[in-house]
Design a protein around this motif. Structure first.
Motif, PDB file in Angstrom:
ATOM      1  N   TYR A  64     -49.869  29.167 120.602  1.00 14.60           N
ATOM      2  CA  TYR A  64     -50.252  30.473 121.137  1.00 14.60           C
ATOM      3  C   TYR A  64     -49.023  31.367 121.160  1.00 14.60           C
ATOM      4  CZ  TYR A  64     -54.541  28.232 122.708  1.00 14.60           C
ATOM      5  OH  TYR A  64     -55.722  27.554 122.749  1.00 14.60           O
ATOM      6  N   VAL A  65     -49.144  32.569 120.587  1.00 15.24           N
ATOM      7  CA  VAL A  65     -48.039  33.523 120.549  1.00 15.24           C
ATOM      8  C   VAL A  65     -48.494  34.810 121.217  1.00 15.24           C
ATOM      9  CG1 VAL A  65     -46.444  34.819 119.101  1.00 15.24           C
ATOM     10  CG2 VAL A  65     -47.173  32.519 118.412  1.00 15.24           C
ATOM     11  N   MET A  66     -47.796  35.244 122.258  1.00 16.58           N
ATOM     12  CA  MET A  66     -48.141  36.473 122.949  1.00 16.58           C
ATOM     13  C   MET A  66     -47.610  37.681 122.169  1.00 16.58           C
ATOM     14  SD  MET A  66     -49.953  35.914 125.605  1.00 16.58           S
ATOM     15  CE  MET A  66     -49.777  37.528 126.337  1.00 16.58           C
ATOM     16  N   THR A  67     -48.507  38.612 121.863  1.00 13.59           N
ATOM     17  CA  THR A  67     -48.077  39.842 121.198  1.00 13.59           C
ATOM     18  C   THR A  67     -47.887  40.975 122.200  1.00 13.59           C
ATOM     19  OG1 THR A  67     -50.374  40.465 120.777  1.00 13.59           O
ATOM     20  CG2 THR A  67     -49.229  39.212 119.061  1.00 13.59           C
ATOM     21  N   ASP A  68     -48.334  40.776 123.424  1.00 11.16           N
ATOM     22  CA  ASP A  68     -48.151  41.768 124.483  1.00 11.16           C
ATOM     23  C   ASP A  68     -47.539  41.045 125.670  1.00 11.16           C
ATOM     24  OD1 ASP A  68     -48.204  43.691 126.405  1.00 11.16           O
ATOM     25  OD2 ASP A  68     -50.338  44.139 126.260  1.00 11.16           O
ATOM     26  N   ASN A  69     -46.299  41.341 125.961  1.00 11.09           N
ATOM     27  CA  ASN A  69     -45.589  40.653 127.035  1.00 11.09           C
ATOM     28  C   ASN A  69     -45.664  41.390 128.364  1.00 11.09           C
ATOM     29  OD1 ASN A  69     -44.673  38.582 125.329  1.00 11.09           O
ATOM     30  ND2 ASN A  69     -43.028  39.878 124.573  1.00 11.09           N
TER      31      ASN A  69
END
Length: 213
Positions: A64-69
């Motif tokens: 899982y990679v967050m594009t909105d931190n």
């Protein structure tokens, strides 16, 4: 590299679904052979992606990679399930609503038909042609009731339609709205007391609106 091939339910409706609740169910169907990803939101087809690299990624991991931190909108992921499928585009659950028998759908796309007997303390008692099953709710994806058992509730002059945030609604014959509560009854639900804060809008004279369409 993945390229979107378009929204399957339309951008406006997709936004409504995503904004309708703080929780959504996301199902991803990945086909190595076809090089496609089909994304369902709340059991309805929403997005489709195609692999532009010519070769579907190999491996058996999940990242899982967050594009909105943004810390103001935290994202939580729970109840992850991984299974196999036959590669055929899945139909939305609504197509199952015409089932002749009560149907239990499982997360791995298995299903069994029969008769719902009871639901007590998180366990579904389900009678099939061959055996009576006790199924914990956490192992069930959906329960579709037989269309033969359905009957439409009788229309009442005081019926209102109370809309949740989104497109879902409930119809009841109101007896009172006061103290932040809606009180009424329906042949579907019996007597009900509902928090008015659960709804985004309330429509009156609903059958006049339908006749004028």
């Amino acid at each position: 590299e993945w390229q979107s091939t378009g929204e399957m339910i339309g951008e406006e409706k997709l936004r409504k679904v995503l904004n309708s609740s703080s929780k959504v169910k996301v199902t991803i169907y990945a086909s190595r052979k076809a090089g496609t990803l089909i994304v369902h939101i709340n059991d309805h087809p929403a997005l489709r992606y195609a692999d532009q690299g010519g070769e579907f990624p190999k491996g058996d991991g999940l990242i899982y990679v967050m594009t909105d931190n943004s810390e103001s909108i935290p994202v939580r992921i729970s109840k992850i399930r991984i299974g196999t499928w036959d590669g055929k585009p899945p139909d939305p659950v609504v197509s199952e609503y015409q089932a002749d028998k009560d149907t239990v759908l499982f997360p791995n796309n298995d299903k069994t038909t029969g008769t719902l007997k009871s639901l007590v303390q998180g366990t579904l008692l389900f009678e099939t042609e061959f055996a009576q099953l006790s199924i914990p709710l956490e192992r069930i994806s959906s329960l579709v009731l037989s269309s033969e058992k359905r009957r439409q509730a009788k229309r009442e002059i005081n019926d209102i339609r109370a809309f949740f945030t989104g497109e879902d609604y409930v119809t009841v014959s109101i007896s009172d709205i006061s103290g932040g509560k809606i009180r009424g009854k329906s042949e579907n639900t019996g007597n009900v007391v509902m928090d008015i804060g659960a709804f985004s809008k309330i429509s009156f004279n609903i059958y006049d609106e339908e006749e004028n369409k």
